[in-house]
Design a protein around this motif. Sequence first.
Motif, short mmCIF file in Angstrom:
data_model
loop_
_atom_site.label_atom_id
_atom_site.label_comp_id
_atom_site.label_asym_id
_atom_site.label_seq_id
_atom_site.Cartn_x
_atom_site.Cartn_y
_atom_site.Cartn_z
N ALA A 88 64.92 15.01 82.13
CA ALA A 88 65.35 16.17 82.91
C ALA A 88 65.37 17.43 82.06
O ALA A 88 64.94 18.51 82.50
CB ALA A 88 66.74 15.91 83.51
N LEU A 89 65.84 17.30 80.83
CA LEU A 89 65.95 18.46 79.95
C LEU A 89 64.57 19.00 79.58
O LEU A 89 64.33 20.21 79.63
CB LEU A 89 66.73 18.10 78.69
CG LEU A 89 67.09 19.27 77.79
CD1 LEU A 89 68.14 20.16 78.45
CD2 LEU A 89 67.61 18.78 76.45
N VAL A 90 63.65 18.10 79.22
CA VAL A 90 62.31 18.54 78.83
C VAL A 90 61.59 19.16 80.02
O VAL A 90 60.94 20.20 79.90
CB VAL A 90 61.50 17.36 78.25
CG1 VAL A 90 60.04 17.74 78.07
CG2 VAL A 90 62.10 16.94 76.91
N GLY A 91 61.71 18.55 81.19
CA GLY A 91 61.08 19.11 82.38
C GLY A 91 61.63 20.48 82.72
O GLY A 91 60.87 21.40 83.06
N ALA A 92 62.94 20.62 82.62
CA ALA A 92 63.56 21.92 82.90
C ALA A 92 63.13 22.96 81.87
O ALA A 92 62.88 24.12 82.21
CB ALA A 92 65.08 21.77 82.91
N ALA A 93 63.03 22.55 80.61
CA ALA A 93 62.62 23.48 79.56
C ALA A 93 61.20 23.98 79.81
O ALA A 93 60.90 25.16 79.62
CB ALA A 93 62.71 22.81 78.19
N GLU A 94 60.34 23.09 80.25
CA GLU A 94 58.95 23.49 80.54
C GLU A 94 58.91 24.53 81.67
O GLU A 94 58.19 25.53 81.58
CB GLU A 94 58.13 22.26 80.92
CG GLU A 94 57.88 21.32 79.75
CD GLU A 94 57.30 19.98 80.16
OE1 GLU A 94 56.79 19.26 79.28
OE2 GLU A 94 57.36 19.63 81.36
N SER A 95 59.68 24.29 82.72
CA SER A 95 59.72 25.24 83.83
C SER A 95 60.31 26.58 83.40
O SER A 95 59.82 27.65 83.78
CB SER A 95 60.52 24.66 85.00
OG SER A 95 59.86 23.55 85.55
#
Length: 203
Positions: free
Chosen positions: A157-164
Amino acid sequence: MPRAVREQQMMDAAVRIFGQRGYRAASMDEIAELAGVSKPLVYLYLNSKEQLFTACIRREAAALVAAVREGVSATEPADRQLWSGLTAFFEHTAERPDGWAVLHAQARTNGAPFAAEVAGMREEILAFVTVLIAEAAREAHRNPALPDREVAGLAQALVGAAESLADWANTDASVSAKEAAATLMNFAWAGLGDLMEGRRWTP
């Protein structure tokens, strides 16, 4: 000029063209012109457009992973390690927007071999973030036995949010790297409930 230096100039030009125009629209003529060399020299050094794009992906991926790792100090508390890693990520993607476009937009949408290169980078970042999340989450929950599956989900979740958020920050010049990192820390560390009630995490 040494070959290694000239190759880096070509790759710098390629990342800029690929990032701004897209893989399919980019031409070797444009890359050669921006690099200040002849097109045959680009082919001589880097063989083909496909191999040049792959080399760009690998270079930008390695640079991003290194920036995140170097931004984190193991001597810091768990929340500071997470903050430092996120800040390093957003600073790097802001400083190299074309490189981020190559990794996040172009490589994923132009064929399986390119997507596989990015997936490898993402797995490396996920593994690193999983360790950070494990320490941060367990410290926050005061629970040394937090399930590995939950930690893995938090890392995803954190990596996906960081990418967005990197995409958002790179399209809005008013968003700083620290603001993007703080936005994600407020969501991940304080928790959405605390954030909605005005209890915010601050560095």
